[in-house]
Write a protein that holds these residues in place. Sequence first.
Motif, mmCIF file in Angstrom:
data_model
loop_
_atom_site.group_PDB
_atom_site.id
_atom_site.type_symbol
_atom_site.label_atom_id
_atom_site.label_comp_id
_atom_site.label_asym_id
_atom_site.label_seq_id
_atom_site.Cartn_x
_atom_site.Cartn_y
_atom_site.Cartn_z
ATOM 1 N N SER A 109 1.055 9.885 -0.405
ATOM 2 C CA SER A 109 2.297 10.148 -1.142
ATOM 3 C C SER A 109 2.237 11.363 -2.057
ATOM 4 N N MET A 110 1.081 11.684 -2.609
ATOM 5 C CA MET A 110 0.959 12.857 -3.484
ATOM 6 C C MET A 110 -0.427 13.498 -3.365
ATOM 7 N N PRO A 111 -0.772 13.960 -2.167
ATOM 8 C CA PRO A 111 -2.107 14.535 -1.957
ATOM 9 C C PRO A 111 -2.393 15.754 -2.820
ATOM 10 N N ALA A 129 4.253 4.625 9.255
ATOM 11 C CA ALA A 129 4.071 4.307 10.668
ATOM 12 C C ALA A 129 2.666 4.686 11.128
ATOM 13 N N PHE A 130 2.196 5.853 10.689
ATOM 14 C CA PHE A 130 0.851 6.313 11.039
ATOM 15 C C PHE A 130 -0.199 5.330 10.513
ATOM 16 N N ALA A 131 -0.057 4.938 9.251
ATOM 17 C CA ALA A 131 -1.033 4.043 8.638
ATOM 18 C C ALA A 131 -1.045 2.681 9.324
ATOM 19 N N LYS A 132 0.119 2.128 9.569
ATOM 20 C CA LYS A 132 0.193 0.809 10.206
ATOM 21 C C LYS A 132 -0.424 0.835 11.599
ATOM 22 N N ALA A 133 -0.285 1.958 12.279
ATOM 23 C CA ALA A 133 -0.839 2.074 13.631
ATOM 24 C C ALA A 133 -2.361 2.162 13.619
ATOM 25 N N HIS A 134 -2.930 2.495 12.458
ATOM 26 C CA HIS A 134 -4.374 2.696 12.382
ATOM 27 C C HIS A 134 -5.109 1.630 11.574
ATOM 28 N N LYS A 175 -14.116 10.235 -17.806
ATOM 29 C CA LYS A 175 -12.708 10.585 -17.976
ATOM 30 C C LYS A 175 -11.837 9.694 -17.108
ATOM 31 N N LYS A 176 -10.611 9.443 -17.588
ATOM 32 C CA LYS A 176 -9.637 8.673 -16.815
ATOM 33 C C LYS A 176 -8.426 9.550 -16.519
ATOM 34 N N TYR A 177 -7.902 9.388 -15.320
ATOM 35 C CA TYR A 177 -6.679 10.066 -14.915
ATOM 36 C C TYR A 177 -5.698 9.012 -14.419
ATOM 37 N N THR A 178 -4.427 9.369 -14.421
ATOM 38 C CA THR A 178 -3.425 8.475 -13.834
ATOM 39 C C THR A 178 -2.561 9.250 -12.847
ATOM 40 N N LEU A 179 -2.147 8.553 -11.814
ATOM 41 C CA LEU A 179 -1.184 9.063 -10.853
ATOM 42 C C LEU A 179 -0.070 8.026 -10.739
ATOM 43 N N ALA A 180 1.167 8.442 -10.878
ATOM 44 C CA ALA A 180 2.296 7.520 -10.776
ATOM 45 C C ALA A 180 2.616 7.297 -9.301
ATOM 46 N N SER A 181 1.647 6.691 -8.620
ATOM 47 C CA SER A 181 1.761 6.531 -7.169
ATOM 48 C C SER A 181 1.460 5.093 -6.766
ATOM 49 N N SER A 182 1.717 4.828 -5.493
ATOM 50 C CA SER A 182 1.278 3.588 -4.885
ATOM 51 C C SER A 182 -0.245 3.604 -4.776
ATOM 52 N N HIS A 183 -0.767 2.634 -4.085
ATOM 53 C CA HIS A 183 -2.208 2.546 -3.870
ATOM 54 C C HIS A 183 -2.700 3.634 -2.918
ATOM 55 N N SER A 184 -1.787 4.436 -2.377
ATOM 56 C CA SER A 184 -2.149 5.431 -1.359
ATOM 57 C C SER A 184 -1.699 6.840 -1.725
ATOM 58 N N PRO A 185 -2.217 7.402 -2.816
ATOM 59 C CA PRO A 185 -1.810 8.758 -3.205
ATOM 60 C C PRO A 185 -2.262 9.825 -2.217
ATOM 61 N N PHE A 186 -3.240 9.489 -1.372
ATOM 62 C CA PHE A 186 -3.677 10.448 -0.349
ATOM 63 C C PHE A 186 -2.567 10.726 0.653
ATOM 64 N N PHE A 244 0.773 -1.232 0.000
ATOM 65 C CA PHE A 244 0.000 0.000 0.000
ATOM 66 C C PHE A 244 0.812 1.293 0.000
ATOM 67 N N TYR A 245 2.010 1.285 0.590
ATOM 68 C CA TYR A 245 2.663 2.551 0.939
ATOM 69 C C TYR A 245 4.122 2.665 0.503
ATOM 70 N N HIS A 246 4.522 1.988 -0.552
ATOM 71 C CA HIS A 246 5.950 1.914 -0.858
ATOM 72 C C HIS A 246 6.577 3.261 -1.232
ATOM 73 N N ASP A 247 5.763 4.243 -1.628
ATOM 74 C CA ASP A 247 6.303 5.557 -1.980
ATOM 75 C C ASP A 247 5.959 6.620 -0.935
ATOM 76 N N CYS A 248 5.520 6.178 0.238
ATOM 77 C CA CYS A 248 5.132 7.094 1.304
ATOM 78 C C CYS A 248 6.289 7.318 2.279
ATOM 79 N N THR A 249 6.222 8.400 3.027
ATOM 80 C CA THR A 249 7.272 8.699 3.994
ATOM 81 C C THR A 249 7.227 7.695 5.141
ATOM 82 N N THR A 250 8.339 7.605 5.853
ATOM 83 C CA THR A 250 8.411 6.706 7.002
ATOM 84 C C THR A 250 7.351 7.062 8.035
#
Length: 267
Positions: free
Chosen positions: A255-257, A188-193, A242-253, A178-184
């Motif tokens: 990694s790239m909000p 940590a926040f996501a795993k805790a929740h 319409k279709k859009y793409t984001l070059a993100s993991s499954h969690s752009p909220f 889910f979070y390979h391009d997210c900050t540490t």
Amino acid sequence: MKISALLVAFILLLQTVSVAQSKTFILIHGAWHGAWCWKKVVPLLESNGNRVLAIDLPGHGEDKTPVATVTLDNYVQKVVDVAKTQTGPVILVGHSMAGVVIAQAAEVLGHEKVAKLVFLDAFMPKDGESVFALAGKAEALNKAAGNVASGPSLTESLILSADQKTSMIKPDNATQLFYHDCTTADVAFAKAHLGWQSMACLGTPVHVTDARYGVIPKVYILCTQAKDLDKSRLTDNVPVQKKYTLASSHSPFFSMPEKLVAILQEL
């Protein structure tokens, strides 16, 4: 005096334009998540003058409904109830599993209430399809195209309860899935929740019609670097505006909000 009158008129015009451009977004999280996953998105959308509601589905986040008892109907009813509290039309944004939730909610609410459906790397169903059915379809299409994912699959990453009514994601696999391009800090926040997920909600098919769900404009946002499941072959499952793409993991909220919000604001 004339200058003051013109100034007042100009301010009123700006206020009218601002109100006209503002939208009401209802953000619905995916499996194992909660409203907490939208914490970066909500203030960004609100800063553009929008009304934003990030909700916890039953059994998630701050909602203490026993997870094993939760059904897809419970999810849908929560979204419907929240939408009905809002004046005017709403835009439903569903992440991942919640694509099925917003589809069924749209069928109930109709196009008078739902201005648009946004599927964020989500399962976008036809009538009779469930999350499990769509995941199986995507896996089969990916395999036929020679697209085999590396690393542990989502299925291999599940921890099932003794009665198999609920599941949790193995913590060691969550980052890659889910979070390979997210900050540490975000990881940590996501795993805790992360919480338990009702399996019944994933296996229940939707019942939607062309007359209601079918006529509501749909937008698909594909996360091209997602590792949970390549959904690129599901973006045509239902006609979209319409279709859009984001070059993100499954969690752009996470990694790239800003980029995600820029798309939502364009709708």
